[in-house]
Design a protein around this motif. Structure first.
Motif, mmCIF file in Angstrom:
data_model
loop_
_atom_site.group_PDB
_atom_site.id
_atom_site.type_symbol
_atom_site.label_atom_id
_atom_site.label_comp_id
_atom_site.label_asym_id
_atom_site.label_seq_id
_atom_site.Cartn_x
_atom_site.Cartn_y
_atom_site.Cartn_z
ATOM 1 N N THR A 1 1.258 13.163 1.773
ATOM 2 C CA THR A 1 2.227 12.094 2.018
ATOM 3 C C THR A 1 1.426 10.828 2.280
ATOM 4 O OG1 THR A 1 3.758 13.681 2.984
ATOM 5 C CG2 THR A 1 4.151 11.343 3.454
ATOM 6 N N LEU A 2 1.599 9.836 1.405
ATOM 7 C CA LEU A 2 0.755 8.652 1.435
ATOM 8 C C LEU A 2 1.570 7.374 1.548
ATOM 9 C CD1 LEU A 2 -1.489 9.715 -1.571
ATOM 10 C CD2 LEU A 2 -2.120 9.857 0.842
ATOM 11 N N LEU A 3 1.021 6.411 2.260
ATOM 12 C CA LEU A 3 1.530 5.045 2.304
ATOM 13 C C LEU A 3 0.352 4.125 2.031
ATOM 14 C CD1 LEU A 3 3.691 5.210 5.567
ATOM 15 C CD2 LEU A 3 4.531 5.175 3.207
ATOM 16 N N HIS A 4 0.617 3.001 1.388
ATOM 17 C CA HIS A 4 -0.437 2.030 1.084
ATOM 18 C C HIS A 4 -0.230 0.815 1.987
ATOM 19 C CE1 HIS A 4 -3.358 0.174 -1.780
ATOM 20 N NE2 HIS A 4 -2.923 -0.886 -1.125
ATOM 21 N N LEU A 5 -1.273 0.417 2.700
ATOM 22 C CA LEU A 5 -1.203 -0.745 3.570
ATOM 23 C C LEU A 5 -1.048 -2.004 2.723
ATOM 24 C CD1 LEU A 5 -1.347 -1.998 6.405
ATOM 25 C CD2 LEU A 5 -3.845 -2.064 6.132
ATOM 26 N N THR A 6 0.064 -2.687 2.902
ATOM 27 C CA THR A 6 0.354 -3.900 2.134
ATOM 28 C C THR A 6 -0.771 -4.914 2.288
ATOM 29 O OG1 THR A 6 2.713 -3.563 2.469
ATOM 30 C CG2 THR A 6 2.022 -5.768 1.798
ATOM 31 N N GLY A 7 -1.316 -5.357 1.160
ATOM 32 C CA GLY A 7 -2.348 -6.391 1.178
ATOM 33 C C GLY A 7 -3.740 -5.910 1.534
ATOM 34 N N ASP A 8 -3.873 -4.652 1.925
ATOM 35 C CA ASP A 8 -5.172 -4.059 2.247
ATOM 36 C C ASP A 8 -5.918 -4.887 3.291
ATOM 37 O OD1 ASP A 8 -5.497 -1.649 0.237
ATOM 38 O OD2 ASP A 8 -4.512 -3.271 -0.836
ATOM 39 N N GLY B 1 4.815 4.990 -10.485
ATOM 40 C CA GLY B 1 3.770 5.863 -9.990
ATOM 41 C C GLY B 1 3.048 5.339 -8.760
ATOM 42 N N LYS B 2 3.463 4.218 -8.249
ATOM 43 C CA LYS B 2 2.758 3.632 -7.118
ATOM 44 C C LYS B 2 3.206 4.226 -5.795
ATOM 45 C CE LYS B 2 1.261 -0.636 -9.082
ATOM 46 N NZ LYS B 2 0.853 -1.962 -8.763
ATOM 47 N N THR B 3 2.284 4.213 -4.856
ATOM 48 C CA THR B 3 2.544 4.709 -3.511
ATOM 49 C C THR B 3 3.404 3.704 -2.746
ATOM 50 O OG1 THR B 3 0.395 5.797 -3.553
ATOM 51 C CG2 THR B 3 1.381 5.467 -1.398
ATOM 52 N N PHE C 1 -7.741 6.487 -4.972
ATOM 53 C CA PHE C 1 -7.673 7.525 -3.940
ATOM 54 C C PHE C 1 -6.260 8.105 -3.859
ATOM 55 C CE2 PHE C 1 -7.256 8.977 0.465
ATOM 56 C CZ PHE C 1 -8.465 9.619 0.704
ATOM 57 N N GLU C 2 -5.270 7.250 -3.849
ATOM 58 C CA GLU C 2 -3.874 7.692 -3.751
ATOM 59 C C GLU C 2 -3.478 8.551 -4.950
ATOM 60 O OE1 GLU C 2 -2.074 3.872 -3.391
ATOM 61 O OE2 GLU C 2 -2.713 3.657 -1.304
ATOM 62 N N ARG C 3 -3.859 8.151 -6.148
ATOM 63 C CA ARG C 3 -3.535 8.952 -7.341
ATOM 64 C C ARG C 3 -4.174 10.337 -7.248
ATOM 65 N NH1 ARG C 3 -3.782 3.884 -9.434
ATOM 66 N NH2 ARG C 3 -5.961 3.975 -10.081
ATOM 67 N N ALA C 4 -5.390 10.402 -6.744
ATOM 68 C CA ALA C 4 -6.083 11.684 -6.629
ATOM 69 C C ALA C 4 -5.399 12.599 -5.614
ATOM 70 C CB ALA C 4 -7.543 11.462 -6.244
ATOM 71 N N LEU C 5 -4.949 12.046 -4.493
ATOM 72 C CA LEU C 5 -4.348 12.871 -3.442
ATOM 73 C C LEU C 5 -2.866 13.149 -3.649
ATOM 74 C CD1 LEU C 5 -7.076 12.441 -2.071
ATOM 75 C CD2 LEU C 5 -5.828 12.223 0.073
ATOM 76 N N SER C 6 -2.168 12.258 -4.322
ATOM 77 C CA SER C 6 -0.721 12.454 -4.473
ATOM 78 C C SER C 6 -0.401 13.709 -5.275
ATOM 79 C CB SER C 6 -0.066 11.231 -5.112
ATOM 80 O OG SER C 6 -0.524 11.052 -6.428
ATOM 81 N N LYS C 7 -1.253 14.064 -6.210
ATOM 82 C CA LYS C 7 -0.992 15.272 -7.001
ATOM 83 C C LYS C 7 -1.262 16.546 -6.201
ATOM 84 C CE LYS C 7 -5.443 14.792 -9.247
ATOM 85 N NZ LYS C 7 -6.089 14.214 -10.385
ATOM 86 N N ASP C 8 -1.898 16.417 -5.038
ATOM 87 C CA ASP C 8 -2.159 17.564 -4.165
ATOM 88 C C ASP C 8 -1.145 17.677 -3.029
ATOM 89 O OD1 ASP C 8 -4.376 18.400 -5.637
ATOM 90 O OD2 ASP C 8 -5.764 17.168 -4.463
ATOM 91 N N VAL D 1 -2.068 6.569 5.811
ATOM 92 C CA VAL D 1 -1.986 5.168 5.401
ATOM 93 C C VAL D 1 -3.342 4.812 4.814
ATOM 94 C CG1 VAL D 1 -1.671 2.790 6.157
ATOM 95 C CG2 VAL D 1 -0.290 4.624 7.173
ATOM 96 N N VAL D 2 -3.344 4.411 3.557
ATOM 97 C CA VAL D 2 -4.582 4.182 2.816
ATOM 98 C C VAL D 2 -4.771 2.681 2.571
ATOM 99 C CG1 VAL D 2 -5.833 4.732 0.690
ATOM 100 C CG2 VAL D 2 -4.270 6.419 1.688
ATOM 101 N N TYR D 3 -6.016 2.229 2.729
ATOM 102 C CA TYR D 3 -6.335 0.846 2.376
ATOM 103 C C TYR D 3 -7.790 0.744 1.940
ATOM 104 C CZ TYR D 3 -8.888 0.050 6.780
ATOM 105 O OH TYR D 3 -9.796 0.111 7.800
ATOM 106 N N CYS D 4 -8.074 -0.335 1.201
ATOM 107 C CA CYS D 4 -9.448 -0.713 0.858
ATOM 108 C C CYS D 4 -9.537 -2.223 1.057
ATOM 109 C CB CYS D 4 -9.811 -0.272 -0.565
ATOM 110 S SG CYS D 4 -8.863 -1.053 -1.883
#
Length: 123
Positions: free
Chosen positions: A103-110, A18-20, A93-100, A81-84
């Motif tokens: 298209t999401l990518l997660h910045l490695t290591g934030d 389930g991960k981005t 944030f990604e879980r909330a938007l992915s169901k809508d 591209v999402v990061y914190c």
């Protein structure tokens, strides 16, 4: 022992399903120079964002998705591209938007890794 190893591998594969997908810092920097750069979303607090963020990032705190829905709707056709700071809030944030259908990518290591690599930030 083999059973425990097999069980551990299976459990890890289910957890990652389930991960981005991730994007490295280098790949993001290259992408930002392209004709169609990704939109970067910093989901940290406004105070953290003001202290320093990735150039071009838009601040949408992870717990304020509803308040930013109009902006998010304008970004839906883009890859985001999402990061914190460390990954937890970005995951929410990604879980909330992915169901809508985003298209999401997660910045490695934030941001922790971005800063550890001495990559540029803006205030």
């Amino acid at each position: 022992m083999r059973f425990v190893l097999l069980l551990s591998l299976l459990l890890c594969s289910f957890i990652t399903l389930g991960k981005t997908e991730q994007i490295s810092q280098q790949a993001l920097l290259i992408n930002q120079m392209s004709a169609i750069p990704h939109k970067i979303i910093d989901v940290r607090s406004p105070e953290e964002f003001a202290a320093g963020h990735v150039k071009g990032a838009i601040n949408i705190p992870f717990n304020q998705i509803d308040q930013h829905q109009d902006l998010l709707n304008t970004l839906k056709e883009n890859t985001l591209v999402v990061y914190c700071r460390s990954g937890r809030r970005a995951g929410i944030f990604e879980r909330a938007l992915s169901k809508d259908g985003f298209t999401l990518l997660h910045l490695t290591g934030d941001m922790n890794s971005w800063q550890a690599e001495n990559l540029p930030t803006v205030k």
